[in-house]
Design an enzyme around this catalytic site. Structure first.
Site, PDB file in Angstrom:
ATOM      1  N   ASP A  33     -76.848  63.891 -33.444  1.00  0.00           N
ATOM      2  CA  ASP A  33     -75.416  64.134 -33.203  1.00  0.00           C
ATOM      3  C   ASP A  33     -74.695  63.925 -34.537  1.00  0.00           C
ATOM      4  O   ASP A  33     -74.746  62.829 -35.106  1.00  0.00           O
ATOM      5  CB  ASP A  33     -74.922  63.134 -32.139  1.00  0.00           C
ATOM      6  CG  ASP A  33     -73.437  63.295 -31.846  1.00  0.00           C
ATOM      7  OD1 ASP A  33     -72.820  64.253 -32.339  1.00  0.00           O
ATOM      8  OD2 ASP A  33     -72.889  62.433 -31.128  1.00  0.00           O
ATOM      9  N   ASP A 137     -72.700  70.561 -32.657  1.00  0.00           N
ATOM     10  CA  ASP A 137     -73.198  69.527 -33.582  1.00  0.00           C
ATOM     11  C   ASP A 137     -74.256  68.618 -32.974  1.00  0.00           C
ATOM     12  O   ASP A 137     -74.470  67.517 -33.463  1.00  0.00           O
ATOM     13  CB  ASP A 137     -72.025  68.714 -34.149  1.00  0.00           C
ATOM     14  CG  ASP A 137     -71.507  67.677 -33.173  1.00  0.00           C
ATOM     15  OD1 ASP A 137     -71.628  67.898 -31.958  1.00  0.00           O
ATOM     16  OD2 ASP A 137     -70.999  66.637 -33.633  1.00  0.00           O
ATOM     17  N   GLU A 138     -74.919  69.085 -31.928  1.00  0.00           N
ATOM     18  CA  GLU A 138     -75.956  68.247 -31.294  1.00  0.00           C
ATOM     19  C   GLU A 138     -77.175  69.077 -30.937  1.00  0.00           C
ATOM     20  O   GLU A 138     -77.038  70.225 -30.500  1.00  0.00           O
ATOM     21  CB  GLU A 138     -75.432  67.665 -29.982  1.00  0.00           C
ATOM     22  CG  GLU A 138     -74.471  66.527 -30.132  1.00  0.00           C
ATOM     23  CD  GLU A 138     -74.024  66.037 -28.771  1.00  0.00           C
ATOM     24  OE1 GLU A 138     -74.851  65.576 -27.993  1.00  0.00           O
ATOM     25  OE2 GLU A 138     -72.813  66.146 -28.503  1.00  0.00           O
TER      26      GLU A 138
HETATM   27  P1  TTP Z   1     -68.295  65.292 -30.712  1.00  0.00           P
HETATM   28  O1  TTP Z   1     -69.732  65.184 -31.099  1.00  0.00           O
HETATM   29  O2  TTP Z   1     -67.918  64.878 -29.326  1.00  0.00           O
HETATM   30  O3  TTP Z   1     -67.383  64.456 -31.697  1.00  0.00           O
HETATM   31  P2  TTP Z   1     -67.443  64.249 -33.268  1.00  0.00           P
HETATM   32  O4  TTP Z   1     -68.669  64.853 -33.870  1.00  0.00           O
HETATM   33  O5  TTP Z   1     -66.164  64.719 -33.845  1.00  0.00           O
HETATM   34  O6  TTP Z   1     -67.471  62.686 -33.392  1.00  0.00           O
HETATM   35  P3  TTP Z   1     -68.659  61.656 -33.144  1.00  0.00           P
HETATM   36  O7  TTP Z   1     -68.899  61.010 -34.476  1.00  0.00           O
HETATM   37  O8  TTP Z   1     -68.125  60.698 -32.137  1.00  0.00           O
HETATM   38  O9  TTP Z   1     -69.851  62.433 -32.630  1.00  0.00           O
HETATM   39  O10 TTP Z   1     -67.823  66.782 -30.894  1.00  0.00           O
HETATM   40  C1  TTP Z   1     -68.285  67.621 -31.927  1.00  0.00           C
HETATM   41  C2  TTP Z   1     -67.181  68.509 -32.413  1.00  0.00           C
HETATM   42  O11 TTP Z   1     -66.694  69.292 -31.323  1.00  0.00           O
HETATM   43  C3  TTP Z   1     -65.998  67.751 -32.951  1.00  0.00           C
HETATM   44  O12 TTP Z   1     -66.121  67.445 -34.342  1.00  0.00           O
HETATM   45  C4  TTP Z   1     -64.858  68.656 -32.651  1.00  0.00           C
HETATM   46  C5  TTP Z   1     -65.272  69.431 -31.437  1.00  0.00           C
HETATM   47  N1  TTP Z   1     -64.569  68.918 -30.242  1.00  0.00           N
HETATM   48  C6  TTP Z   1     -63.401  69.549 -29.831  1.00  0.00           C
HETATM   49  O13 TTP Z   1     -62.979  70.544 -30.431  1.00  0.00           O
HETATM   50  N2  TTP Z   1     -62.720  69.044 -28.753  1.00  0.00           N
HETATM   51  C7  TTP Z   1     -63.142  67.933 -28.083  1.00  0.00           C
HETATM   52  O14 TTP Z   1     -62.486  67.508 -27.116  1.00  0.00           O
HETATM   53  C8  TTP Z   1     -64.347  67.278 -28.510  1.00  0.00           C
HETATM   54  C9  TTP Z   1     -64.829  66.049 -27.792  1.00  0.00           C
HETATM   55  C10 TTP Z   1     -65.024  67.808 -29.592  1.00  0.00           C
HETATM   56 CA    CA Z   2     -70.743  64.521 -33.015  1.00  0.00          CA
END
Ligand code: TTP
Ligand code: CA
Length: 389
Positions: A33, A137-138
């Site tokens: 992630d 991103d996962e």
């Molecule tokens: P996430 O993996 O949920 O969040 P993140 O990578 O920003 O943070 P973390 O370090 O906690 O993993 O989401 C991945 C991307 O998806 C995030 O950078 C932006 C997008 N996204 C949105 O556009 N809207 C949302 O509500 C969420 C949760 C994510």
């Molecule tokens: Ca993430």
């Protein structure tokens, strides 16, 4: 004795594809992630953002800050800012915050490159990579064969993956390693950002059971609420609950799933989701320019890269997207969907040049970066000659 052992080894080598009762190897699944993905890319692109609270917004376009927070960096999170919150509220929480509009197509190109790195670590099963991207991103990467089921080796693989992403993309990620997708996914968030956590089967219960049921991947608010009403608070409570009672409340499939998941059991394979994949390349021009020759040269190189990636995996494409970022950092994309799947370089070059021509006829601002991406990928089923017309 030696003879028996070597016979056993030879059988094992020859029948590794048997659904192994006799030879089953401990599964090892890795989940990656990326950390604060969109905001991390923005930080990387603009070093002046380092040390500041950064929010990436889905702006509604109506007025100044009328959108919602897409994501934010960890400095912004310290003020209580989080995804989904109105940007206006985020501004109140931390007036110093830098707000940036989301550039989804650009993030997708970065994601494509990261996914390729991850895929290269996956086992290959029946000619398919045991790889599964689950969001921008996962991804899951099965490394059972490559590690021989050894969690220490899996830890080293996780570190190598983190280092490669850091080196090639200057981004950090968090890695979870477990005996299946469920545990790997839950494990990657244990140490964030830039963490790595391994839960081997012997640690499974001590990791899983004290957690609240709402932490079980796949349980939403509604199920968590119902479980709470039934007096089920922790995952251990759920694991010990009578399965018949779970089935009578949640139905057969869900009831059995809940019981198994609480025991950390998940047999679902790591498998590519059909049609979800894209392959793309983006690069910066030697100078900001509107010179068609300079831009075409770079675009042709990127196209060749994309084609060689498709060739190596025997894939065709139906969709082509060209991305342009101009010297004012504005990004534009245009896509074409072909009538048939194709995989020849000539077709991809023709389509990308055509789209580039349209961009150039519409723009007066010089280009800074260009990218090309292909989608709607599928395994080639026809002879090359049939697809090349
Ligand atoms: P996430 O993996 O949920 O969040 P993140 O990578 O920003 O943070 P973390 O370090 O906690 O993993 O989401 C991945 C991307 O998806 C995030 O950078 C932006 C997008 N996204 C949105 O556009 N809207 C949302 O509500 C969420 C949760 C994510
Ligand atoms: Ca993430």
């Amino acid at each position: 004795m030696l003879f028996v052992l070597s016979l056993f080894q030879s059988l094992k080598d020859n029948y590794t594809n048997l659904p192994g009762i006799f030879f089953s190897m401990q599964r090892v699944v890795l989940h990656v992630d990326m950390d604060y993905f969109f905001a991390a890319i923005e930080e990387r692109e603009n070093p002046e953002l380092q040390g500041k609270a950064v929010v990436v917004c889905m702006l509604s376009g109506r007025s100044g800050l009328s959108g919602a927070v897409s994501t934010c960096n960890y400095i912004a999170r310290e003020s209580g800012i989080k995804a989904g919150m109105p940007c206006s509220k985020a501004k109140k929480l931390n007036p110093e915050t830098v707000f940036l509009p989301a550039r989804k197509d650009f993030y997708t190109l970065v994601s494509d490159r990261i996914m390729e790195i991850l895929r290269s670590y996956a086992d290959v099963r029946d000619n398919e990579d045991a790889f599964e991207q689950i969001s921008i991103d996962e991804a899951f990467v099965e490394i059972t064969e490559k590690t021989g089921g050894d969690f220490n080796l899996a830890f080293n693989t996780g570190i190598r993956i983190k280092n490669e992403i850091k080196e090639k993309e200057q981004l950090t990620c968090s890695v979870g390693i477990g005996p299946n997708k469920l545990i790997a996914k839950m494990t990657s968030s244990v140490q964030k950002p830039d963490g790595i956590t391994v839960i081997s089967p012997d640690k499974l219960k001590s990791f899983l059971w004290p957690l609240k049921v709402s932490k079980l991947w796949g349980i939403g608010d509604v199920t968590a609420g119902k479980l709470q009403e039934m007096g089920i608070v922790t995952i251990k409570d759920l694991a010990e609950y009578n399965v018949i009672d779970l089935i009578s409340t949640f139905g057969k499939t869900r009831g059995i799933w809940l019981k198994q998941a609480a025991a950390g059991i998940d047999d679902s394979p790591v498998k590519e989701r059909e049609g979800s994949e894209q392959i793309g390349r983006i690069a910066t021009l030697p100078e900001d320019t509107l010179d068609i020759n300079l831009i075409s040269q770079l675009l042709d190189r990127l196209t060749e890269d994309v084609i060689s990636k498709l060739d190596s995996r025997g894939l065709s494409f139906r969709n082509v997207t060209v991305t342009v970022i101009n010297s004012k950092f504005k990004m534009y994309t245009k896509s074409r969907t072909l009538n048939h799947p194709a995989y020849s370089k000539e077709i991809l070059l023709e389509v990308t040049r055509e789209i580039l021509g349209e961009f150039l006829s519409e723009s007066r601002t010089e280009f800074r970066r260009v990218g090309v991406r292909v989608g709607e990928l599928q395994k080639r089923i026809c002879q090359k000659s049939l697809l090349d017309y």
